[in-house]
Motif scaffolding. Structure first.
Motif, PDB file in Angstrom:
ATOM      1  N   MET A   1      18.539   1.430  -1.441  1.00 44.25           N
ATOM      2  CA  MET A   1      18.387   0.937  -0.204  1.00 44.25           C
ATOM      3  C   MET A   1      16.903   1.584   0.141  1.00 44.25           C
ATOM      4  SD  MET A   1      19.771   2.341   3.470  1.00 44.25           S
ATOM      5  CE  MET A   1      20.690   1.238   4.251  1.00 44.25           C
ATOM      6  N   SER A   2      15.955   0.461   0.444  1.00 43.58           N
ATOM      7  CA  SER A   2      14.731   1.066   0.853  1.00 43.58           C
ATOM      8  C   SER A   2      14.559   1.580   2.271  1.00 43.58           C
ATOM      9  CB  SER A   2      13.525   0.034   0.466  1.00 43.58           C
ATOM     10  OG  SER A   2      13.446  -0.919   1.269  1.00 43.58           O
ATOM     11  N   HIS A   3      13.819   2.376   2.515  1.00 41.13           N
ATOM     12  CA  HIS A   3      13.269   2.798   4.145  1.00 41.13           C
ATOM     13  C   HIS A   3      11.983   2.571   4.199  1.00 41.13           C
ATOM     14  CE1 HIS A   3      17.307   4.728   4.421  1.00 41.13           C
ATOM     15  NE2 HIS A   3      17.351   5.408   3.248  1.00 41.13           N
ATOM     16  N   THR A   4      11.969   2.108   5.441  1.00 49.29           N
ATOM     17  CA  THR A   4      10.641   1.830   5.994  1.00 49.29           C
ATOM     18  C   THR A   4       9.859   3.032   6.857  1.00 49.29           C
ATOM     19  OG1 THR A   4      11.462  -0.224   6.209  1.00 49.29           O
ATOM     20  CG2 THR A   4       9.178   0.268   7.447  1.00 49.29           C
ATOM     21  N   ILE A   5       8.789   3.392   6.772  1.00 48.90           N
ATOM     22  CA  ILE A   5       7.997   3.935   7.683  1.00 48.90           C
ATOM     23  C   ILE A   5       7.154   3.164   8.832  1.00 48.90           C
ATOM     24  CG2 ILE A   5       6.238   5.689   7.707  1.00 48.90           C
ATOM     25  CD1 ILE A   5       6.976   6.916   5.018  1.00 48.90           C
ATOM     26  N   ALA A   6       7.104   3.416   9.721  1.00 51.20           N
ATOM     27  CA  ALA A   6       6.679   2.514  10.800  1.00 51.20           C
ATOM     28  C   ALA A   6       5.571   3.606  11.809  1.00 51.20           C
ATOM     29  CB  ALA A   6       7.535   1.639  11.676  1.00 51.20           C
ATOM     30  N   ALA A   7       4.828   2.700  12.600  1.00 49.43           N
ATOM     31  CA  ALA A   7       4.018   3.710  13.375  1.00 49.43           C
ATOM     32  C   ALA A   7       3.587   2.754  14.680  1.00 49.43           C
ATOM     33  CB  ALA A   7       2.657   4.121  12.913  1.00 49.43           C
ATOM     34  N   ILE A   8       3.922   3.344  15.896  1.00 52.27           N
ATOM     35  CA  ILE A   8       3.859   2.556  16.948  1.00 52.27           C
ATOM     36  C   ILE A   8       2.924   3.275  17.930  1.00 52.27           C
ATOM     37  CG2 ILE A   8       5.184   1.972  19.188  1.00 52.27           C
ATOM     38  CD1 ILE A   8       7.611   1.862  17.585  1.00 52.27           C
ATOM     39  N   GLY A   9       1.904   2.512  18.658  1.00 54.43           N
ATOM     40  CA  GLY A   9       0.876   2.914  19.664  1.00 54.43           C
ATOM     41  C   GLY A   9      -0.348   2.312  19.432  1.00 54.43           C
ATOM     42  N   GLU A  10      -1.376   2.853  20.125  1.00 55.73           N
ATOM     43  CA  GLU A  10      -2.634   2.336  20.262  1.00 55.73           C
ATOM     44  C   GLU A  10      -3.224   1.989  18.727  1.00 55.73           C
ATOM     45  OE1 GLU A  10      -2.337   5.403  23.337  1.00 55.73           O
ATOM     46  OE2 GLU A  10      -1.569   5.123  21.443  1.00 55.73           O
ATOM     47  N   GLN A  11      -3.743   0.683  18.657  1.00 60.60           N
ATOM     48  CA  GLN A  11      -4.029   0.116  17.303  1.00 60.60           C
ATOM     49  C   GLN A  11      -5.312   0.865  16.694  1.00 60.60           C
ATOM     50  OE1 GLN A  11      -3.148  -2.899  15.619  1.00 60.60           O
ATOM     51  NE2 GLN A  11      -4.000  -1.907  14.071  1.00 60.60           N
ATOM     52  N   ALA A  12      -6.124   1.493  17.491  1.00 56.31           N
ATOM     53  CA  ALA A  12      -7.466   2.257  16.980  1.00 56.31           C
ATOM     54  C   ALA A  12      -6.887   3.594  16.541  1.00 56.31           C
ATOM     55  CB  ALA A  12      -8.407   2.592  17.872  1.00 56.31           C
ATOM     56  N   LEU A  13      -5.582   3.987  16.923  1.00 54.56           N
ATOM     57  CA  LEU A  13      -5.501   5.317  16.413  1.00 54.56           C
ATOM     58  C   LEU A  13      -4.391   5.200  15.118  1.00 54.56           C
ATOM     59  CD1 LEU A  13      -4.237   7.150  19.861  1.00 54.56           C
ATOM     60  CD2 LEU A  13      -6.509   7.501  18.419  1.00 54.56           C
ATOM     61  N   LEU A  14      -4.130   3.970  14.755  1.00 57.62           N
ATOM     62  CA  LEU A  14      -3.139   3.743  13.632  1.00 57.62           C
ATOM     63  C   LEU A  14      -3.421   2.904  12.487  1.00 57.62           C
ATOM     64  CD1 LEU A  14       0.019   3.098  15.896  1.00 57.62           C
ATOM     65  CD2 LEU A  14      -0.435   5.126  14.912  1.00 57.62           C
ATOM     66  N   ASP A  15      -4.787   2.456  12.731  1.00 60.15           N
ATOM     67  CA  ASP A  15      -5.550   1.500  11.740  1.00 60.15           C
ATOM     68  C   ASP A  15      -5.339   2.122  10.323  1.00 60.15           C
ATOM     69  OD1 ASP A  15      -5.872  -0.563  13.276  1.00 60.15           O
ATOM     70  OD2 ASP A  15      -7.978  -0.141  13.627  1.00 60.15           O
ATOM     71  N   GLY A  16      -5.498   3.477  10.134  1.00 58.04           N
ATOM     72  CA  GLY A  16      -5.529   4.254   8.942  1.00 58.04           C
ATOM     73  C   GLY A  16      -4.075   3.991   8.136  1.00 58.04           C
ATOM     74  N   PHE A  17      -3.066   3.926   9.050  1.00 56.95           N
ATOM     75  CA  PHE A  17      -1.926   4.169   8.356  1.00 56.95           C
ATOM     76  C   PHE A  17      -1.518   2.628   7.603  1.00 56.95           C
ATOM     77  CE2 PHE A  17      -1.445   7.157  11.640  1.00 56.95           C
ATOM     78  CZ  PHE A  17      -0.653   8.338  10.958  1.00 56.95           C
ATOM     79  N   LEU A  18      -2.208   1.727   7.875  1.00 61.80           N
ATOM     80  CA  LEU A  18      -2.011   0.343   7.322  1.00 61.80           C
ATOM     81  C   LEU A  18      -2.269   0.720   5.700  1.00 61.80           C
ATOM     82  CD1 LEU A  18      -3.500  -2.029   9.739  1.00 61.80           C
ATOM     83  CD2 LEU A  18      -1.236  -1.922   9.119  1.00 61.80           C
ATOM     84  N   LEU A  19      -3.482   1.525   5.456  1.00 60.60           N
ATOM     85  CA  LEU A  19      -3.943   1.617   4.045  1.00 60.60           C
ATOM     86  C   LEU A  19      -2.881   2.390   3.510  1.00 60.60           C
ATOM     87  CD1 LEU A  19      -7.415   2.985   4.779  1.00 60.60           C
ATOM     88  CD2 LEU A  19      -6.764   0.827   4.008  1.00 60.60           C
ATOM     89  N   ALA A  20      -2.042   3.051   3.990  1.00 57.27           N
ATOM     90  CA  ALA A  20      -0.820   3.771   3.221  1.00 57.27           C
ATOM     91  C   ALA A  20       0.606   2.810   3.236  1.00 57.27           C
ATOM     92  CB  ALA A  20      -0.521   5.120   3.779  1.00 57.27           C
ATOM     93  N   GLY A  21       0.366   1.632   3.768  1.00 63.01           N
ATOM     94  CA  GLY A  21       1.574   0.681   3.562  1.00 63.01           C
ATOM     95  C   GLY A  21       2.504   1.143   4.853  1.00 63.01           C
TER      96      GLY A  21
END
Length: 74
Positions: A1-21
């Protein structure tokens, strides 16, 4: 089973998380944040929240069935 990591909030604060998948769900209003929370994929294990998102979701975060949440420092 694969588990997901998600982020919720203001886009400008979370853009860097996209680079980590991380699955990023942007929102800045209470309504957008709640919609993002409800749209989390099944199997989400960890949710990174901005401080504003954490305040919006306070009542949901106490539910023991919810994913583990981590709040970014303000």
């Amino acid at each position: 089973m694969s588990h997901t990591i998600a982020a919720i909030g203001e886009q400008a604060l979370l853009d860097g998380f996209l680079l980590a998948g991380v699955s990023v769900f942007a929102g800045s209003t209470d309504e957008e944040i709640l919609h993002a929370w409800r749209a989390l994929p099944e199997g989400t294990a960890v949710v990174v929240l901005t401080p504003a998102a954490a305040r919006s979701l306070d009542q949901f975060l106490a539910d023991p069935r919810s994913p583990m949440s981590v709040v970014l420092p303000s």
